[in-house]
Design a protein around this motif. Structure first.
Motif, PDB file in Angstrom:
ATOM      1  N   PHE A  69      54.090 105.366   8.242  1.00  0.00           N
ATOM      2  CA  PHE A  69      53.609 105.429   9.624  1.00  0.00           C
ATOM      3  C   PHE A  69      54.777 105.515  10.605  1.00  0.00           C
ATOM      4  O   PHE A  69      54.758 106.308  11.551  1.00  0.00           O
ATOM      5  CB  PHE A  69      52.754 104.193   9.921  1.00  0.00           C
ATOM      6  N   ALA A 101      42.888 106.581  10.525  1.00  0.00           N
ATOM      7  CA  ALA A 101      44.287 106.188  10.643  1.00  0.00           C
ATOM      8  C   ALA A 101      45.143 107.404  10.969  1.00  0.00           C
ATOM      9  O   ALA A 101      44.774 108.545  10.683  1.00  0.00           O
ATOM     10  CB  ALA A 101      44.755 105.550   9.338  1.00  0.00           C
ATOM     11  N   THR A 122      37.147 101.716  13.240  1.00  0.00           N
ATOM     12  CA  THR A 122      38.383 102.310  12.733  1.00  0.00           C
ATOM     13  C   THR A 122      38.806 101.672  11.410  1.00  0.00           C
ATOM     14  O   THR A 122      38.464 100.523  11.120  1.00  0.00           O
ATOM     15  CB  THR A 122      39.520 102.177  13.768  1.00  0.00           C
ATOM     16  N   SER A 124      42.111 101.762  10.905  1.00  0.00           N
ATOM     17  CA  SER A 124      43.530 101.754  11.254  1.00  0.00           C
ATOM     18  C   SER A 124      43.887 100.493  12.028  1.00  0.00           C
ATOM     19  O   SER A 124      43.477 100.342  13.185  1.00  0.00           O
ATOM     20  CB  SER A 124      43.867 102.987  12.104  1.00  0.00           C
ATOM     21  N   ARG A 148      45.670  98.635   2.185  1.00  0.00           N
ATOM     22  CA  ARG A 148      46.525  99.282   3.182  1.00  0.00           C
ATOM     23  C   ARG A 148      47.469 100.285   2.518  1.00  0.00           C
ATOM     24  O   ARG A 148      48.120  99.972   1.520  1.00  0.00           O
ATOM     25  CB  ARG A 148      47.324  98.223   3.932  1.00  0.00           C
ATOM     26  N   ASP A 152      49.404 103.316   6.915  1.00  0.00           N
ATOM     27  CA  ASP A 152      48.733 102.257   7.673  1.00  0.00           C
ATOM     28  C   ASP A 152      47.233 102.479   7.804  1.00  0.00           C
ATOM     29  O   ASP A 152      46.637 102.187   8.838  1.00  0.00           O
ATOM     30  CB  ASP A 152      49.367 102.080   9.055  1.00  0.00           C
ATOM     31  N   ALA A 153      46.625 102.999   6.747  1.00  0.00           N
ATOM     32  CA  ALA A 153      45.173 103.151   6.693  1.00  0.00           C
ATOM     33  C   ALA A 153      44.591 102.096   5.763  1.00  0.00           C
ATOM     34  O   ALA A 153      45.211 101.720   4.772  1.00  0.00           O
ATOM     35  CB  ALA A 153      44.805 104.540   6.184  1.00  0.00           C
TER      36      ALA A 153
END
Length: 263
Positions: A69, A101, A122, A124, A148, A152-153
């Protein structure tokens, strides 16, 4: 410097280092980023390099490589801000929205702060953090669970199950790559499954992706271009790509950066 000379230099950099960023080539060659992207596109069509997010890579690069990310956040920042603002303008007060994300969807989230009475779903954590304001009684933020990823999803069976019973007006979907044959792609198989669950929950699917994503193919296909209602990208999208998108996607929106608006 002639186009062939620029392309030879780009190819030399890719072969010696494995990859090179557009911003580095702009500084070294003394030309615009659009010129560099066209050179990379030409090399890609000849099969000499792979177009990747923010630059070019050796054809030995793997479709399963997943940038982190933080690394992605440093790329195409002006374009992502412009895309985020334009995408958020589609949303009216009282809507329910989902955001996948991604660094571009974080920009959508930041632009959505001014929209009243929102329900946001979300996977994210950065998106949820961007919209978390305890004093805002008119906004509900729902963060699904899951495993995770480097991008960063939150993904996997827990994420998919939490999305299956939801229905939202809009989905803003970030992707690793877009290509005519492969469609929307990601290097992470499990993230692709979660993205499909997000799409199934949405009445309208809006893909937010800067123009460097065009021609990039990740390991896993998420969906076809025909499944996209709106594509929001920047003015760097090549003419041939615009023709394909216009033919297959419901609506194409091109975001102008602040620098372009001042020209």
């Amino acid at each position: 410097m002639l186009a062939r000379q620029r392309q030879d230099l780009i190819l030399e950099q890719v072969r010696s280092r494995g990859s090179v960023r557009v911003s580095e080539l702009v500084d070294r060659l003394g030309v615009s980023d659009m010129t560099v992207r066209r050179d990379i596109a030409q090399l890609s069509r000849r099969g000499l390099v792979d177009r990747v997010h923010g630059g070019a890579a050796s054809t030995d690069a793997r479709s399963s490589d997943e940038p982190g990310f933080a690394a992605k956040s440093a790329l195409q920042q002006a374009e992502k801000r412009a895309i985020g603002a334009l995408a958020a303008s589609l949303v009216e007060p009282g809507a329910s929205v989902a955001l996948s994300a991604g660094t571009t969807t974080v920009e959508v989230a930041l632009a959505l702060r001014d929209v009243l009475d929102l329900t946001v779903v979300t996977n994210s954590p950065p998106v949820a953090e961007a919209l978390h304001e305890p004093a805002r009684r008119d906004r509900t933020v729902i963060l699904c669970g899951g495993i995770r990823t480097p991008s960063d999803a939150l993904v996997g069976p827990v994420a998919v199950r939490s999305l299956e019973s939801l229905h939202v007006d809009w989905l803003f979907l970030g992707v690793h790559g877009i290509a005519p044959g492969a469609g929307l792609t990601t290097p992470n198989l499990v993230e692709g499954e979660t993205d499909r669950a997000l799409m199934a929950a949405a009445s309208s699917v809006v893909v937010v992706a800067d123009s460097t994503k065009w021609g990039v193919v990740g390991l896993s296909s998420i969906a076809d271009l025909d499944d996209v209602d709106v594509l929001v990208t920047d003015t760097g999208l090549p003419d041939d790509a615009r023709a394909v998108v216009t033919d297959r996607v419901g609506r194409l929106l091109l975001a102008h950066t602040t620098e372009e608006n001042h020209l």
